[in-house]
Design a protein around this motif. Structure first.
Motif, PDB file in Angstrom:
ATOM      1  N   PRO A 134       0.818  -1.217   0.000  1.00  0.00           N
ATOM      2  CA  PRO A 134       0.000   0.000   0.000  1.00  0.00           C
ATOM      3  C   PRO A 134       0.855   1.273   0.000  1.00  0.00           C
ATOM      4  O   PRO A 134       2.014   1.257   0.425  1.00  0.00           O
ATOM      5  N   ALA A 135       0.279   2.343  -0.495  1.00  0.00           N
ATOM      6  CA  ALA A 135       0.900   3.670  -0.430  1.00  0.00           C
ATOM      7  C   ALA A 135      -0.116   4.616   0.218  1.00  0.00           C
ATOM      8  O   ALA A 135      -1.215   4.203   0.590  1.00  0.00           O
ATOM      9  N   LEU A 136       0.249   5.892   0.340  1.00  0.00           N
ATOM     10  CA  LEU A 136      -0.635   6.854   1.010  1.00  0.00           C
ATOM     11  C   LEU A 136      -1.601   7.487   0.012  1.00  0.00           C
ATOM     12  O   LEU A 136      -2.799   7.236   0.044  1.00  0.00           O
ATOM     13  N   HIS A 137      -1.093   8.299  -0.898  1.00  0.00           N
ATOM     14  CA  HIS A 137      -1.929   8.949  -1.899  1.00  0.00           C
ATOM     15  C   HIS A 137      -1.795   8.298  -3.272  1.00  0.00           C
ATOM     16  O   HIS A 137      -2.695   8.401  -4.102  1.00  0.00           O
ATOM     17  N   GLN A 138      -0.679   7.655  -3.509  1.00  0.00           N
ATOM     18  CA  GLN A 138      -0.455   6.962  -4.770  1.00  0.00           C
ATOM     19  C   GLN A 138      -1.190   5.616  -4.768  1.00  0.00           C
ATOM     20  O   GLN A 138      -1.469   5.063  -3.702  1.00  0.00           O
ATOM     21  N   PRO A 139      -1.524   5.089  -5.944  1.00  0.00           N
ATOM     22  CA  PRO A 139      -2.105   3.745  -5.985  1.00  0.00           C
ATOM     23  C   PRO A 139      -1.087   2.718  -5.511  1.00  0.00           C
ATOM     24  O   PRO A 139       0.127   2.986  -5.548  1.00  0.00           O
ATOM     25  N   PRO A 140      -1.521   1.558  -5.064  1.00  0.00           N
ATOM     26  CA  PRO A 140      -0.584   0.582  -4.507  1.00  0.00           C
ATOM     27  C   PRO A 140       0.362   0.008  -5.551  1.00  0.00           C
ATOM     28  O   PRO A 140       0.071  -0.006  -6.750  1.00  0.00           O
ATOM     29  N   PHE A 141       1.486  -0.467  -5.066  1.00  0.00           N
ATOM     30  CA  PHE A 141       2.450  -1.226  -5.868  1.00  0.00           C
ATOM     31  C   PHE A 141       1.953  -2.671  -5.898  1.00  0.00           C
ATOM     32  O   PHE A 141       1.777  -3.291  -4.852  1.00  0.00           O
ATOM     33  N   VAL A 142       1.696  -3.206  -7.099  1.00  0.00           N
ATOM     34  CA  VAL A 142       1.215  -4.588  -7.210  1.00  0.00           C
ATOM     35  C   VAL A 142       1.993  -5.301  -8.311  1.00  0.00           C
ATOM     36  O   VAL A 142       1.787  -5.033  -9.501  1.00  0.00           O
ATOM     37  N   ALA A 143       2.901  -6.172  -7.918  1.00  0.00           N
ATOM     38  CA  ALA A 143       3.668  -6.972  -8.875  1.00  0.00           C
ATOM     39  C   ALA A 143       3.068  -8.370  -8.909  1.00  0.00           C
ATOM     40  O   ALA A 143       2.851  -8.984  -7.863  1.00  0.00           O
ATOM     41  N   ASP A 144       2.777  -8.862 -10.099  1.00  0.00           N
ATOM     42  CA  ASP A 144       2.189 -10.191 -10.265  1.00  0.00           C
ATOM     43  C   ASP A 144       2.811 -10.801 -11.508  1.00  0.00           C
ATOM     44  O   ASP A 144       2.516 -10.383 -12.623  1.00  0.00           O
ATOM     45  N   LEU A 145       3.689 -11.768 -11.328  1.00  0.00           N
ATOM     46  CA  LEU A 145       4.457 -12.272 -12.461  1.00  0.00           C
ATOM     47  C   LEU A 145       4.686 -13.769 -12.407  1.00  0.00           C
ATOM     48  O   LEU A 145       4.842 -14.343 -11.334  1.00  0.00           O
ATOM     49  N   ALA A 146       4.680 -14.382 -13.589  1.00  0.00           N
ATOM     50  CA  ALA A 146       5.094 -15.775 -13.707  1.00  0.00           C
ATOM     51  C   ALA A 146       6.612 -15.825 -13.644  1.00  0.00           C
ATOM     52  O   ALA A 146       7.298 -14.832 -13.939  1.00  0.00           O
ATOM     53  N   THR A 147       7.146 -16.968 -13.252  1.00  0.00           N
ATOM     54  CA  THR A 147       8.607 -17.129 -13.209  1.00  0.00           C
ATOM     55  C   THR A 147       9.117 -17.760 -14.503  1.00  0.00           C
ATOM     56  O   THR A 147      10.232 -18.255 -14.573  1.00  0.00           O
ATOM     57  N   THR A 148       8.273 -17.715 -15.534  1.00  0.00           N
ATOM     58  CA  THR A 148       8.654 -18.135 -16.879  1.00  0.00           C
ATOM     59  C   THR A 148       8.704 -16.901 -17.777  1.00  0.00           C
ATOM     60  O   THR A 148       8.183 -15.848 -17.423  1.00  0.00           O
ATOM     61  N   THR A 149       9.309 -17.047 -18.953  1.00  0.00           N
ATOM     62  CA  THR A 149       9.333 -15.929 -19.887  1.00  0.00           C
ATOM     63  C   THR A 149       7.923 -15.505 -20.251  1.00  0.00           C
ATOM     64  O   THR A 149       7.633 -14.325 -20.397  1.00  0.00           O
ATOM     65  N   ALA A 150       7.019 -16.477 -20.368  1.00  0.00           N
ATOM     66  CA  ALA A 150       5.598 -16.181 -20.610  1.00  0.00           C
ATOM     67  C   ALA A 150       4.760 -17.258 -19.943  1.00  0.00           C
ATOM     68  O   ALA A 150       5.157 -18.413 -19.871  1.00  0.00           O
ATOM     69  N   ALA A 151       3.587 -16.866 -19.445  1.00  0.00           N
ATOM     70  CA  ALA A 151       2.676 -17.834 -18.834  1.00  0.00           C
ATOM     71  C   ALA A 151       2.045 -18.706 -19.909  1.00  0.00           C
ATOM     72  O   ALA A 151       1.884 -18.286 -21.059  1.00  0.00           O
ATOM     73  N   ASN A 152       1.666 -19.923 -19.535  1.00  0.00           N
ATOM     74  CA  ASN A 152       1.056 -20.842 -20.494  1.00  0.00           C
ATOM     75  C   ASN A 152      -0.225 -20.262 -21.084  1.00  0.00           C
ATOM     76  O   ASN A 152      -0.549 -20.506 -22.252  1.00  0.00           O
ATOM     77  N   GLY A 153      -0.944 -19.484 -20.301  1.00  0.00           N
ATOM     78  CA  GLY A 153      -2.177 -18.883 -20.801  1.00  0.00           C
ATOM     79  C   GLY A 153      -1.945 -17.981 -21.997  1.00  0.00           C
ATOM     80  O   GLY A 153      -2.823 -17.832 -22.856  1.00  0.00           O
ATOM     81  N   LYS A 154      -0.768 -17.368 -22.068  1.00  0.00           N
ATOM     82  CA  LYS A 154      -0.474 -16.507 -23.213  1.00  0.00           C
ATOM     83  C   LYS A 154      -0.292 -17.339 -24.482  1.00  0.00           C
ATOM     84  O   LYS A 154      -0.595 -16.877 -25.579  1.00  0.00           O
ATOM     85  N   LEU A 155       0.193 -18.566 -24.315  1.00  0.00           N
ATOM     86  CA  LEU A 155       0.263 -19.470 -25.465  1.00  0.00           C
ATOM     87  C   LEU A 155      -1.144 -19.793 -25.952  1.00  0.00           C
ATOM     88  O   LEU A 155      -1.407 -19.845 -27.153  1.00  0.00           O
TER      89      LEU A 155
END
Length: 355
Positions: free
Chosen positions: A163-184
């Motif tokens: 969370p932050a105060l006035h700024q929107p929150p920092f949200v990192a959400d990533l696969a540990t592969t070059t691309a997720a299978n769903g993108k295939l």
């Protein structure tokens, strides 16, 4: 384009027809459609038919008895009783948050679960309580470790929400592969090739065929090749697998059951179901929360104002694209590719539910 509410009502009714209690069906729908709102189409309503097929195969329990099998003041191990990961995961995260409320941090591992949607949803639950949230899960083995041709790991995502105060929150959400299978899967529906570095053939050669995994090939760890740092992606995916699977008593590595119903789970499991791992940290357990959030605002503003490369418009903060996409799709609707639309119509016919 489909209005969010229309897809929400349709999806919830399907989950209800599968036997989910209304509260569970509502929660599962919220988690699933959050992916569509945030632009992660690979993990949204396009996956609904996959959950239906797993249920038909007897691999999803729509009325699970979720239990805590091991516990300390700050930790717990949860058995999901083969329930929908879309339901088990957010409830396990709630346990982590409650523990953090009491003792400063909470850590929960989960076994005997299923695919839990986007990791970001669960990490973001912490934002409502002014906490930092973490979520990760192991997944079907589709990824070859660096130097290997064998599929040993899942795409194993990690999400962190701050969370932050006035700024929107920092949200990192990533696969540990070059691309997720769903993108295939999306490229398959669009009949397009993959960028180089996403997949390899069964013999370890690079490929741009989006169907390569079905042909015996594998996804590649983040970095794609050793020279580009794939050993780091392999290490990150391994950490997720150990925290989610080995620590909880779930299956891990090549024993993680596949999401697709036409492939049977391994005959020699080393654990129960799929595993997840969640963390919640109360900010004021480290420093005054207001002070921290002021500095998060400063951090975000500083990075936003970093000098931009020629040809680029702005430096983005993790969570920015998804936030903008959510605003757009709530207003204009959620786009469905024709194959997804057809798939959902078939699901609807099966349960007597109109899309």
């Amino acid at each position: 384009m489909y209005p969010y509410r229309q897809l929400f009502d349709f999806t919830r009714e399907v989950f209800t027809k599968m036997g989910c209690p209304l509260e569970d069906a509502t929660l599962a729908t919220q988690v699933l459609l959050e992916a569509d709102l945030r632009g992660v189409d690979s993990h949204g309503v396009a996956r609904l038919s996959g959950y239906v097929r797993l249920w038909e195969a007897g691999r999803i329990n729509t009325k699970p008895n979720m239990t805590i099998v091991h516990e300390t003041p700050s930790t717990a191990t949860v058995d999901g009783d083969s329930g929908l990961g879309l339901v088990i995961a957010p409830r396990a995260m709630e346990i982590a948050l409650e523990k953090a409320d009491r003792v400063g941090s909470g850590w929960v591992s989960v076994r005997n679960s299923n695919h839990f949607g986007i990791a970001g949803y669960h990490a973001m639950q912490a934002l409502q309580r002014d906490m930092i949230g973490m979520a990760m899960t192991n997944a079907s083995p589709l990824v070859a470790p660096t130097h290997s041709t064998q599929r040993m790991l899942g795409t194993n995502p990690i999400a962190v929400a701050v969370p932050a105060l006035h700024q929107p929150p920092f949200v990192a959400d990533l696969a540990t592969t070059t691309a997720a299978n769903g993108k295939l899967e999306i490229l398959q529906r669009k009949q397009k090739k993959t960028p180089s570095g996403w997949v390899q053939t069964a013999t370890g050669l690079g490929s741009t065929n989006p169907f390569e995994v079905q042909a015996g090939g594998a996804l590649l760890p983040l970095g794609s090749t050793k020279n580009r740092g794939s050993h780091k992606g392999y290490a990150l995916g391994s950490i997720v697998d150990i925290f989610s699977g080995v620590l909880s008593g779930a299956n891990y590595g090549p024993w993680v059951p596949p999401f697709v119903s036409f492939l049977a789970p391994p005959a020699d499991p080393v654990g129960k179901g799929i595993g997840h791992f969640f963390g919640a940290m109360r900010i004021d357990a480290f420093r005054p929360a207001e002070e921290f959030k002021q500095h998060m605002d400063n951090w975000i503003e500083t990075f936003r104002n970093a000098q931009v490369k020629r040809g680029e418009k702005a430096v983005l903060i993790p969570g920015d694209p998804e936030r903008h996409m959510t605003a757009t799709r709530l207003k204009k609707g959620i786009p469905l590719l024709p194959p997804v639309e057809k798939d959902l119509e078939e699901v609807g016919k099966k349960f007597g539910v109109k899309l």
